[in-house]
Design a protein around this motif. Structure first.
Motif, PDB file in Angstrom:
ATOM      1  N   CYS A  75      40.242  61.821 -84.877  1.00 52.02           N
ATOM      2  CA  CYS A  75      41.002  60.603 -84.569  1.00 52.02           C
ATOM      3  C   CYS A  75      40.909  60.257 -83.084  1.00 52.02           C
ATOM      4  O   CYS A  75      40.744  59.084 -82.718  1.00 52.02           O
ATOM      5  CB  CYS A  75      42.462  60.782 -84.980  1.00 52.02           C
ATOM      6  N   GLY A  76      40.982  61.271 -82.226  1.00 53.49           N
ATOM      7  CA  GLY A  76      40.840  61.013 -80.795  1.00 53.49           C
ATOM      8  C   GLY A  76      39.484  60.442 -80.438  1.00 53.49           C
ATOM      9  O   GLY A  76      39.371  59.501 -79.644  1.00 53.49           O
ATOM     10  N   LEU A  77      38.414  60.992 -81.029  1.00 49.43           N
ATOM     11  CA  LEU A  77      37.073  60.478 -80.767  1.00 49.43           C
ATOM     12  C   LEU A  77      36.920  59.048 -81.266  1.00 49.43           C
ATOM     13  O   LEU A  77      36.299  58.206 -80.595  1.00 49.43           O
ATOM     14  CB  LEU A  77      36.028  61.385 -81.423  1.00 49.43           C
ATOM     15  N   LEU A  78      37.472  58.760 -82.446  1.00 50.54           N
ATOM     16  CA  LEU A  78      37.382  57.399 -82.976  1.00 50.54           C
ATOM     17  C   LEU A  78      38.121  56.403 -82.089  1.00 50.54           C
ATOM     18  O   LEU A  78      37.638  55.290 -81.844  1.00 50.54           O
ATOM     19  CB  LEU A  78      37.945  57.348 -84.401  1.00 50.54           C
ATOM     20  N   VAL A  79      39.281  56.799 -81.600  1.00 50.24           N
ATOM     21  CA  VAL A  79      40.032  55.912 -80.701  1.00 50.24           C
ATOM     22  C   VAL A  79      39.237  55.663 -79.413  1.00 50.24           C
ATOM     23  O   VAL A  79      39.128  54.528 -78.934  1.00 50.24           O
ATOM     24  CB  VAL A  79      41.413  56.510 -80.393  1.00 50.24           C
ATOM     25  N   PHE A  80      38.675  56.728 -78.840  1.00 45.66           N
ATOM     26  CA  PHE A  80      37.890  56.586 -77.602  1.00 45.66           C
ATOM     27  C   PHE A  80      36.666  55.697 -77.832  1.00 45.66           C
ATOM     28  O   PHE A  80      36.375  54.797 -77.030  1.00 45.66           O
ATOM     29  CB  PHE A  80      37.460  57.972 -77.110  1.00 45.66           C
ATOM     30  N   VAL A  81      35.939  55.945 -78.925  1.00 51.06           N
ATOM     31  CA  VAL A  81      34.735  55.153 -79.214  1.00 51.06           C
ATOM     32  C   VAL A  81      35.095  53.699 -79.480  1.00 51.06           C
ATOM     33  O   VAL A  81      34.405  52.767 -79.023  1.00 51.06           O
ATOM     34  CB  VAL A  81      33.986  55.767 -80.407  1.00 51.06           C
ATOM     35  N   SER A  82      36.188  53.463 -80.218  1.00 46.71           N
ATOM     36  CA  SER A  82      36.592  52.085 -80.515  1.00 46.71           C
ATOM     37  C   SER A  82      36.945  51.326 -79.248  1.00 46.71           C
ATOM     38  O   SER A  82      36.547  50.166 -79.073  1.00 46.71           O
ATOM     39  CB  SER A  82      37.775  52.088 -81.483  1.00 46.71           C
TER      40      SER A  82
END
Length: 448
Positions: free
Chosen positions: A36-43
């Protein structure tokens, strides 16, 4: 009621502490948080790079994917802990992740049902409040209905917070389909509401005790050691307490060039607290699973499931009837629209014919006006031509008169110079004298 309360086994909730020893759910929760953290950062990075509407749309889609990943991971942890609570073998990561993903549509269905129920309740309340606007009778109705609505709303909120939401998730994690899980929750709410609320209170007490025990040593140790490590690794003299942590950490990160040691310290503290909170979450999930298993053990949800079937069939029947009525209304509207279209077309044709006739009349009037104008112009031209001819004739006559007048004085002396002819008798035309009274040839008397 007393017999039911005696059947509550509060000691079974002590197994909630087993959530602290389950490494597979802990690993699944940690993987979920990292994903979830990676998805938030990438988004955020992609949305900032693209910009505009496309960036906002991509950010929304990625955040939706983040929500799906989060609830799938939490459900996978719940599935693993439900296996532990039921005393069966805990399934692996792949099976748990797949089962957790299948739980997401069920949670979405529950959220939609809760939204519909909330809207229906407030619609009924709004209708009652509108009726309360009636003079005299409305005041009495408001005096009675308003407290009743408040009590009903509070009961529904308590049921949702303490029973429906906490019990629906374990029901789904246990493998029940949506309808069976909802029927089980309704059966628990109708038959064991007080027992479930009491068990929830005991579970919250257990959570507070475990949290206190964990943070009793963890909080001061993490504050003091993090402050010391930040001060030493960053090259400065860090404080030894909370003040040092709050001051030395940001100063080391901002003024000492973000050294690798300091970054490692802060990341390690962050990961440690993520693990601690994940363990506390596992204790809460394990406790909810135990509460559900104990509350549903003596509940037969067959009647509730049949009632739900009746409700679904009734809703489906009403939906079909509404669909038929909507279809009939659509057909009538279509016919009315076609009739109106025909009327509009006829009106347009009549309007076009009237416009054409009016255009023809205007054209005829314009032609008449043009002919009259041309005739007037021709008459004007003829008049001007006649006047011009008269003027020319008058000018010519004047010129002729002037010429004659110019020529007349020259001819007068010639006339005066001509000899005077001798008089003659008017009867016989014989020559007579000027002083003769009678003609000497015929004797005719001459005028003197």
């Amino acid at each position: 009621m007393s017999s039911r309360l005696q059947n509550i086994q509060f000691s079974a909730l002590a197994r909630a502490g087993e959530g602290l020893t389950q490494w597979r759910p802990l690993a699944m929760g940690f993987i979920t948080l990292v994903a979830c953290g990676l998805l938030v950062f990438v988004s955020q990075a992609l949305a900032r790079g693209m910009g505009g509407f496309a960036g906002v749309l991509l950010f929304g889609l990625l955040m939706l994917a983040t929500a799906v990943v989060f609830f799938s991971g939490v459900s996978a942890v719940g599935v693993m802990l439900m296996d532990k609570a039921q005393g069966i073998a805990v399934r692996g990561f792949a099976d748990a992740a797949y089962a957790g993903l299948l739980c997401v549509p069920k949670f979405l269905g529950l959220a939609l049902l809760a939204l519909v129920a909330t809207l229906v309740f407030y619609l009924v309340a709004a209708i009652i409040y509108f009726v309360c606007k009636i003079p005299l009778l409305g005041a009495v109705l408001a005096f009675v209905a308003h407290p009743v609505l408040i009590i009903a709303a509070s009961a529904l909120i308590v049921a949702w917070v303490c029973v429906v939401a906490p019990m629906f998730a374990p029901a789904v994690w246990s493998g029940l389909p949506f309808k069976a899980a909802l029927a089980s929750v309704i059966g628990i709410a109708r038959n064991r509401l007080v027992e479930v609320v009491l068990m929830q209170i005991v579970l919250y007490i257990i959570l507070m005790v475990i949290t206190g025990l964990l943070f009793m040593g963890l909080l001061p140790a993490s504050i003091s050691l993090t402050a010391m490590g930040t001060g030493i690794a960053g090259g400065g003299a860090g404080g030894m307490g909370l003040e040092g942590l709050m001051y030395m950490g940001p100063r080391a990160l901002s003024h000492m060039g973000m050294s690798g040691s300091v970054i490692g310290l802060w990341l390690g503290v962050g990961v440690l607290f993520c693990v601690i909170f994940a363990l506390l979450g596992q204790v809460a999930v394990m406790g909810q699973n135990l509460v559900y298993l104990q509350a549903s053990a003596s509940i037969d949800s067959t009647g509730e499931e049949q009632a739900l079937d009746g409700v679904w069939s009734d809703v489906r029947k009403r939906a079909e009837e509404a669909k038929e009525r909507a279809k009939a209304a659509a057909e009538r509207a279509k016919q009315v629209a076609a009739q109106k279209a025909q009327e509009v077309a006829a009106a347009n044709e009549a309007r076009k014919a009237a416009a054409a006739e009016q255009a023809q009349q205007q054209a005829a009037v314009a032609a008449e006006r043009e002919a009259a104008r041309q005739a007037a112009e021709a008459a004007r031209l003829q008049t001007e031509q006649a006047a011009a001819e008269q003027a020319a004739a008058a000018q010519q006559a004047a010129q002729e008169a002037q010429r004659l007048a110019d020529a007349q004085p020259a001819a007068a002396p010639q006339t005066q110079a001509a000899p005077v002819a001798a008089p003659s008798c008017p009867s016989c035309h014989g020559q007579v004298g000027r002083t003769d009274s009678f003609c000497e040839h015929c004797g005719h008397k001459l005028k003197p």
